[in-house]
Design a protein around this motif. Sequence first.
Motif, mmCIF file in Angstrom:
data_model
loop_
_atom_site.group_PDB
_atom_site.id
_atom_site.type_symbol
_atom_site.label_atom_id
_atom_site.label_comp_id
_atom_site.label_asym_id
_atom_site.label_seq_id
_atom_site.Cartn_x
_atom_site.Cartn_y
_atom_site.Cartn_z
ATOM 1 N N TYR A 1 -1.815 7.211 5.251
ATOM 2 C CA TYR A 1 -1.129 8.499 5.048
ATOM 3 C C TYR A 1 -1.854 9.620 5.790
ATOM 4 C CZ TYR A 1 0.321 12.808 2.762
ATOM 5 O OH TYR A 1 0.764 14.089 2.527
ATOM 6 N N LEU A 2 -3.175 9.677 5.650
ATOM 7 C CA LEU A 2 -3.953 10.743 6.282
ATOM 8 C C LEU A 2 -3.874 10.665 7.804
ATOM 9 C CD1 LEU A 2 -7.121 10.678 3.988
ATOM 10 C CD2 LEU A 2 -5.421 12.515 4.120
ATOM 11 N N LEU A 3 -3.971 9.448 8.340
ATOM 12 C CA LEU A 3 -3.958 9.287 9.793
ATOM 13 C C LEU A 3 -2.568 9.495 10.373
ATOM 14 C CD1 LEU A 3 -6.367 6.240 10.054
ATOM 15 C CD2 LEU A 3 -6.844 8.590 10.739
ATOM 16 N N GLU A 4 -1.562 9.305 9.543
ATOM 17 C CA GLU A 4 -0.198 9.562 9.999
ATOM 18 C C GLU A 4 0.064 11.058 10.095
ATOM 19 O OE1 GLU A 4 3.449 8.909 7.430
ATOM 20 O OE2 GLU A 4 3.633 7.208 8.789
ATOM 21 N N SER A 5 -0.577 11.839 9.206
ATOM 22 C CA SER A 5 -0.349 13.283 9.186
ATOM 23 C C SER A 5 -1.072 13.979 10.328
ATOM 24 C CB SER A 5 -0.788 13.882 7.847
ATOM 25 O OG SER A 5 -2.177 13.675 7.629
ATOM 26 N N ARG A 6 -2.292 13.521 10.668
ATOM 27 C CA ARG A 6 -3.025 14.070 11.812
ATOM 28 C C ARG A 6 -4.233 13.187 12.103
ATOM 29 N NH1 ARG A 6 -7.857 16.260 10.870
ATOM 30 N NH2 ARG A 6 -8.376 17.201 8.845
ATOM 31 N N GLU A 7 -4.846 13.408 13.266
ATOM 32 C CA GLU A 7 -6.029 12.648 13.636
ATOM 33 C C GLU A 7 -7.227 13.051 12.754
ATOM 34 O OE1 GLU A 7 -6.220 11.527 18.183
ATOM 35 O OE2 GLU A 7 -5.799 13.676 17.945
ATOM 36 N N HIS A 8 -8.112 12.092 12.543
ATOM 37 C CA HIS A 8 -9.335 12.343 11.788
ATOM 38 C C HIS A 8 -10.496 11.665 12.505
ATOM 39 C CE1 HIS A 8 -6.493 13.297 8.582
ATOM 40 N NE2 HIS A 8 -7.482 13.708 7.821
ATOM 41 N N SER A 9 -11.681 12.253 12.374
ATOM 42 C CA SER A 9 -12.881 11.528 12.793
ATOM 43 C C SER A 9 -13.170 10.484 11.711
ATOM 44 C CB SER A 9 -14.066 12.479 12.939
ATOM 45 O OG SER A 9 -14.470 12.962 11.668
ATOM 46 N N LYS A 10 -14.015 9.542 12.042
ATOM 47 C CA LYS A 10 -14.352 8.490 11.087
ATOM 48 C C LYS A 10 -15.025 9.077 9.850
ATOM 49 C CE LYS A 10 -16.459 3.890 11.060
ATOM 50 N NZ LYS A 10 -17.210 2.901 11.893
ATOM 51 N N LYS A 11 -15.994 9.983 10.069
ATOM 52 C CA LYS A 11 -16.699 10.592 8.940
ATOM 53 C C LYS A 11 -15.753 11.425 8.086
ATOM 54 C CE LYS A 11 -20.503 13.671 7.694
ATOM 55 N NZ LYS A 11 -19.659 14.470 6.788
ATOM 56 N N GLU A 12 -14.862 12.150 8.733
ATOM 57 C CA GLU A 12 -13.908 12.977 7.997
ATOM 58 C C GLU A 12 -13.034 12.112 7.099
ATOM 59 O OE1 GLU A 12 -10.814 16.612 9.101
ATOM 60 O OE2 GLU A 12 -11.230 15.057 10.578
ATOM 61 N N LEU A 13 -12.602 10.972 7.613
ATOM 62 C CA LEU A 13 -11.777 10.059 6.824
ATOM 63 C C LEU A 13 -12.580 9.494 5.653
ATOM 64 C CD1 LEU A 13 -9.018 8.659 6.572
ATOM 65 C CD2 LEU A 13 -9.923 6.800 7.984
ATOM 66 N N VAL A 14 -13.825 9.097 5.905
ATOM 67 C CA VAL A 14 -14.675 8.573 4.831
ATOM 68 C C VAL A 14 -14.847 9.615 3.731
ATOM 69 C CG1 VAL A 14 -17.020 7.841 4.218
ATOM 70 C CG2 VAL A 14 -15.923 6.930 6.276
ATOM 71 N N ASP A 15 -15.107 10.852 4.118
ATOM 72 C CA ASP A 15 -15.319 11.913 3.131
ATOM 73 C C ASP A 15 -14.086 12.112 2.254
ATOM 74 O OD1 ASP A 15 -17.845 12.318 4.054
ATOM 75 O OD2 ASP A 15 -17.356 14.066 5.282
ATOM 76 N N LYS A 16 -12.906 12.062 2.850
ATOM 77 C CA LYS A 16 -11.683 12.261 2.071
ATOM 78 C C LYS A 16 -11.395 11.064 1.164
ATOM 79 C CE LYS A 16 -9.327 15.567 5.057
ATOM 80 N NZ LYS A 16 -8.085 15.888 5.810
ATOM 81 N N LEU A 17 -11.598 9.864 1.668
ATOM 82 C CA LEU A 17 -11.326 8.674 0.862
ATOM 83 C C LEU A 17 -12.291 8.560 -0.311
ATOM 84 C CD1 LEU A 17 -10.643 5.993 3.640
ATOM 85 C CD2 LEU A 17 -8.964 7.213 2.249
ATOM 86 N N SER A 18 -13.547 8.976 -0.096
ATOM 87 C CA SER A 18 -14.556 8.816 -1.153
ATOM 88 C C SER A 18 -14.338 9.755 -2.328
ATOM 89 C CB SER A 18 -15.964 9.014 -0.567
ATOM 90 O OG SER A 18 -16.111 10.301 -0.023
#
Length: 208
Positions: free
Chosen positions: A65-82
């Motif tokens: 869902y997050l990556l479909e809405s916009r690009e993320h860095s790997k760390k940014e994605l980890v921070d949101k998922l955690s």
Amino acid sequence: MKITALTKMKGTRWRVDVDDEYWYILDAELILQYGLKTGLEVEEDFLQEVRDAAERRKARERAFYLLESREHSKKELVDKLSRSVSYEIAEETAQHMEELGLIHEDAYARRLAEYLTNVKKRGPRRVRLEMRQKGIPEELIDAALEELEPEEDLLTDLVRRRYARYLGDEKGRNRAIQALMRLGHSYYDALAAVETVEEELEDESEEE
């Protein structure tokens, strides 16, 4: 320990009670996969395995869902998922997304640097800071800024559009320069842009 109740909830979700107390909410697919049913005797390790599987599923769905809405860095994605699953599962999920080709940090770094510079009008110092905050590795920031081609007269155009009305006295000039410095531009670049616009305004005044 024993599963004492499976209660159907909204959609495909089921509430699971263990020893007459709420334990977790699972998707029907996991209920079937692990053979859960009322009266089933279970061990703590087994329950942890099921919970981890549920968290991995939740993390994958959230990541897509997050990556479909916009690009993320790997760390940014980890921070949101955690925020909703364990840090270990968040890292594992982000790694999986990268392996699937859904995270391209080098391309993202280039596009972000261009956006912050040419659209948001940030200076190099502020661009670097904001890219770091997104979790982009330093070497990718360096490469993105090295390849960046700022729009011609970007800073001067910004002064014309946003700060020209303040110019005309020392207080207004300092206000404009400080505003540009807050955007990450150096004092000397800000001063040069302000002086250019001041000269243009003087020329226009003389023509009138």
